[in-house]
Design a protein around this motif. Structure first.
Motif, short mmCIF file in Angstrom:
data_model
loop_
_atom_site.label_atom_id
_atom_site.label_comp_id
_atom_site.label_asym_id
_atom_site.label_seq_id
_atom_site.Cartn_x
_atom_site.Cartn_y
_atom_site.Cartn_z
N PHE A 102 -30.36 -11.42 108.21
CA PHE A 102 -30.16 -9.83 107.94
C PHE A 102 -29.88 -10.39 106.19
O PHE A 102 -29.26 -11.36 106.38
CB PHE A 102 -30.06 -8.89 109.08
N PRO A 103 -29.66 -9.64 105.17
CA PRO A 103 -29.78 -10.20 104.30
C PRO A 103 -28.24 -9.95 103.57
O PRO A 103 -27.44 -9.09 104.78
CB PRO A 103 -30.12 -9.00 103.02
N ALA A 104 -28.09 -10.25 102.69
CA ALA A 104 -26.23 -9.77 102.36
C ALA A 104 -25.60 -8.10 102.45
O ALA A 104 -26.67 -7.70 102.20
CB ALA A 104 -25.66 -10.97 101.37
N LEU A 105 -24.72 -7.49 103.58
CA LEU A 105 -24.64 -6.63 103.55
C LEU A 105 -23.00 -5.79 103.90
O LEU A 105 -22.23 -6.49 103.74
CB LEU A 105 -24.77 -5.75 104.97
N THR A 106 -22.46 -5.60 101.76
CA THR A 106 -21.63 -5.14 102.52
C THR A 106 -20.94 -3.63 103.00
O THR A 106 -21.55 -3.27 102.99
CB THR A 106 -21.29 -5.07 99.94
N VAL A 107 -19.99 -3.38 103.48
CA VAL A 107 -20.10 -2.10 104.90
C VAL A 107 -18.99 -1.28 103.79
O VAL A 107 -17.59 -1.33 103.13
CB VAL A 107 -18.93 -2.73 105.76
N PRO A 108 -19.56 -0.14 103.62
CA PRO A 108 -19.29 0.60 102.68
C PRO A 108 -17.39 1.57 103.43
O PRO A 108 -17.28 0.33 104.41
CB PRO A 108 -19.82 2.19 102.62
N ASP A 109 -16.68 1.98 102.99
CA ASP A 109 -15.57 2.75 102.71
C ASP A 109 -16.21 2.78 103.75
O ASP A 109 -16.82 4.04 104.36
CB ASP A 109 -15.46 3.45 102.05
N ASP A 110 -15.20 3.48 105.24
CA ASP A 110 -14.90 4.26 106.39
C ASP A 110 -16.14 4.05 107.06
O ASP A 110 -16.57 4.92 108.21
CB ASP A 110 -14.81 5.91 106.43
#
Length: 226
Positions: free
Chosen positions: A163-171
């Protein structure tokens, strides 16, 4: 009236059917409130279908979930829910649990990354990377096929592990099941799709966290853990 005469009505109350019924109901509500059930086999072998867990609802009152934690959470609209039960009694009990919050529909997954962290899969060895560092995941016994140079993230077809690079959002938190071959988790919509982007994932939101998975209560032969 003597002290003994004062005590008699109280003793009669504590011996009454109504007192014992109220006590049983209270205990049942406590058990319902703190005992959960993992979803199917998505956390195997750490958890098995039918395991009943003590769910610590107080664990995240003053702290946030940490990578590696096994958490119980109420899935949002992006997550699939099972079809409604055809059994009227079961459907009614589920509705009461959802309405009161005592026994809502929940999922059990492992936290892989938290807000601001970037997760992707895979490196040359097929490992999940968090902020570029491969994870050591001894709890993953059943993983999706990955063969470097043959079935990986650059091959055609692409490995379903990727799966691609995923940046976790706030909260938000990225959560996965330990049984990667059978887990509809945060990256389930992204897996094996070479055209997937960072909008494919679904997150566990902070306000959806129900509690931290504690010891296995039932069956007796699996007491303890996870």
């Amino acid at each position: 009236m003597t002290t003994t005469e004062h005590q008699r009505p109280r003793r009669r109350f504590f011996r009454s059917v109504w007192f014992h019924a109220a006590l049983a109901l209270t205990l049942a509500l406590i058990v319902i409130a703190f005992v959960g059930q993992p979803s199917s086999s998505s956390m195997a072998p750490t958890l098995q279908p039918g395991d009943r867990l003590i769910v610590n609802r107080l664990a995240y009152l003053a702290a946030d979930p940490a990578p590696g934690d096994i958490v119980v959470f109420r899935p949002g609209d992006d997550w699939e829910r099972p079809a409604a039960s055809g059994n009227a009694l079961a459907a009614g009990l589920n509705a009461i649990g959802e309405t009161t919050g005592l026994r809502p529909y929940v999922l059990v997954k492992r936290v892989i990354a938290g807000p601001g962290q970037t997760v992707e899969c895979c490196d040359a060895d097929g490992s999940v990377l968090v902020d570029g560092v491969p994870l050591d995941e001894p709890y993953v016994v059943q993983d999706l096929p990955f063969v470097a140079g043959d079935l990986d993230c650059t091959s055609t077809p692409t490995s379903a592990r990727c799966f691609p690079a995923l940046t976790v959002p706030d909260d938000s938190y990225l959560v996965l099941g330990d049984n990667r071959t059978n887990s509809a988790d945060s990256v389930y919509p992204c897996r094996g799709d070479p055209d997937a982007d960072d909008g494919c994932a679904r997150w566990m939101m902070r306000d959806e966290v129900f509690g931290k998975a504690g010891p296995i209560l039932w069956p007796i032969n699996r007491w303890g853990g996870p």
